[in-house]
Design a protein around this motif. Structure first.
Motif, PDB file in Angstrom:
ATOM      1  N   TRP A   1       4.264  -1.535 -11.899  1.00  0.00           N
ATOM      2  CA  TRP A   1       2.840  -1.827 -12.014  1.00  0.00           C
ATOM      3  C   TRP A   1       2.658  -2.944 -13.037  1.00  0.00           C
ATOM      4  O   TRP A   1       3.246  -2.907 -14.114  1.00  0.00           O
ATOM      5  N   THR A   2       1.818  -3.947 -12.728  1.00  0.00           N
ATOM      6  CA  THR A   2       1.587  -5.041 -13.670  1.00  0.00           C
ATOM      7  C   THR A   2       0.717  -4.578 -14.834  1.00  0.00           C
ATOM      8  O   THR A   2       0.908  -5.017 -15.957  1.00  0.00           O
ATOM      9  N   ASP A   3      -0.233  -3.688 -14.584  1.00  0.00           N
ATOM     10  CA  ASP A   3      -1.051  -3.070 -15.629  1.00  0.00           C
ATOM     11  C   ASP A   3      -0.924  -1.562 -15.434  1.00  0.00           C
ATOM     12  O   ASP A   3      -1.592  -0.979 -14.577  1.00  0.00           O
ATOM     13  N   GLU A   4      -0.062  -0.963 -16.241  1.00  0.00           N
ATOM     14  CA  GLU A   4       0.251   0.461 -16.073  1.00  0.00           C
ATOM     15  C   GLU A   4      -0.991   1.348 -16.172  1.00  0.00           C
ATOM     16  O   GLU A   4      -1.055   2.417 -15.555  1.00  0.00           O
ATOM     17  N   SER A   5      -1.998   0.910 -16.894  1.00  0.00           N
ATOM     18  CA  SER A   5      -3.218   1.724 -17.045  1.00  0.00           C
ATOM     19  C   SER A   5      -4.003   1.826 -15.732  1.00  0.00           C
ATOM     20  O   SER A   5      -4.848   2.698 -15.584  1.00  0.00           O
ATOM     21  N   LYS A   6      -3.710   0.944 -14.786  1.00  0.00           N
ATOM     22  CA  LYS A   6      -4.399   0.971 -13.488  1.00  0.00           C
ATOM     23  C   LYS A   6      -3.557   1.639 -12.397  1.00  0.00           C
ATOM     24  O   LYS A   6      -3.929   1.628 -11.225  1.00  0.00           O
ATOM     25  N   ALA A   7      -2.432   2.211 -12.800  1.00  0.00           N
ATOM     26  CA  ALA A   7      -1.556   2.873 -11.823  1.00  0.00           C
ATOM     27  C   ALA A   7      -2.273   4.072 -11.211  1.00  0.00           C
ATOM     28  O   ALA A   7      -3.049   4.763 -11.872  1.00  0.00           O
ATOM     29  N   ARG A   8      -2.005   4.303  -9.950  1.00  0.00           N
ATOM     30  CA  ARG A   8      -2.544   5.453  -9.219  1.00  0.00           C
ATOM     31  C   ARG A   8      -1.464   5.904  -8.245  1.00  0.00           C
ATOM     32  O   ARG A   8      -0.535   5.156  -7.946  1.00  0.00           O
ATOM     33  N   GLU A   9      -1.582   7.129  -7.764  1.00  0.00           N
ATOM     34  CA  GLU A   9      -0.567   7.624  -6.843  1.00  0.00           C
ATOM     35  C   GLU A   9      -0.730   6.951  -5.482  1.00  0.00           C
ATOM     36  O   GLU A   9      -1.822   6.920  -4.917  1.00  0.00           O
ATOM     37  N   LEU A  10       0.380   6.429  -4.977  1.00  0.00           N
ATOM     38  CA  LEU A  10       0.422   5.816  -3.656  1.00  0.00           C
ATOM     39  C   LEU A  10       1.278   6.704  -2.762  1.00  0.00           C
ATOM     40  O   LEU A  10       2.362   7.128  -3.159  1.00  0.00           O
ATOM     41  N   THR A  11       0.784   6.987  -1.553  1.00  0.00           N
ATOM     42  CA  THR A  11       1.490   7.914  -0.664  1.00  0.00           C
ATOM     43  C   THR A  11       1.821   7.309   0.698  1.00  0.00           C
ATOM     44  O   THR A  11       2.378   7.993   1.551  1.00  0.00           O
ATOM     45  N   HIS A  12       1.494   6.060   0.885  1.00  0.00           N
ATOM     46  CA  HIS A  12       1.724   5.391   2.168  1.00  0.00           C
ATOM     47  C   HIS A  12       2.214   3.978   1.883  1.00  0.00           C
ATOM     48  O   HIS A  12       1.717   3.312   0.972  1.00  0.00           O
TER      49      HIS A  12
END
Length: 169
Positions: free
Chosen positions: A124-135
């Motif tokens: 992630w380029t900005d770890e604070s904006k990471a979210r779970e991706l499932t596809h």
């Protein structure tokens, strides 16, 4: 003639049945399965071999089960590989780096299914904006939006599915 053929088939069947190992004699193998995502659904898979010694050792240590080093897997043609996406940062989870679970493309039942997976390493380029991706579509959309980068280190891992949407081994 029919009676002789029937008699021979019966003798063959009895002989093969008598020689076959009994269920109690069959060795059982247990392999630790990892949890991941494919097409937005939870799946389970195993690691059996890897083309890179560091990856092989890391997966062996993580799963507490041998992942055999097979360098020649790196020579498998691209068209014979599917993808696995592994996260190096972001949300904490069960992935090999301690972050979210892997994302697979081409699950069993799709034209592109193969257990041989090209390793794709996500950051992630900005770890604070990471979210779970499932596809995988979500992974590629996030890459296009500049939210993450994907690197391919040239590693191939044999990762057969054991439980997936609509099936299991």
């Amino acid at each position: 003639m029919k009676k002789i053929a029937l008699l021979l088939m019966t003798v063959l069947f009895v002989t093969l049945t008598a020689c076959a190992p009994k269920a109690a004699e069959m060795p059982k193998a247990e392999l630790p399965a990892g949890k991941a995502w494919a097409d937005g659904k939870e799946i389970y898979f195993i690691h059996t071999e890897a083309s890179d010694p560091g990856v092989s050792q890391a997966l062996t240590d993580m799963m507490k089960s041998p992942v055999i080093l097979v360098p020649s897997l790196a020579n498998v043609p691209d068209e014979s590989l599917a993808n696995v996406y592994v996260f190096t940062n972001g949300l904490a989870g069960s992935g090999p780096f301690g972050f979210q679970a892997d994302v697979f493309d081409n699950p069993p039942g799709t034209d592109g299914y193969t257990p041989l997976r090209r390793l794709n390493v996500i950051t992630w380029t900005d770890e604070s904006k990471a979210r779970e991706l499932t596809h995988v579509d979500d992974v590629l959309a996030a890459e296009t939006a500049g939210e993450l980068t994907i690197e391919q280190p040239g590693v191939v891992i044999n990762m057969p599915f054991v439980v997936w949407d609509g099936g299991q081994r």
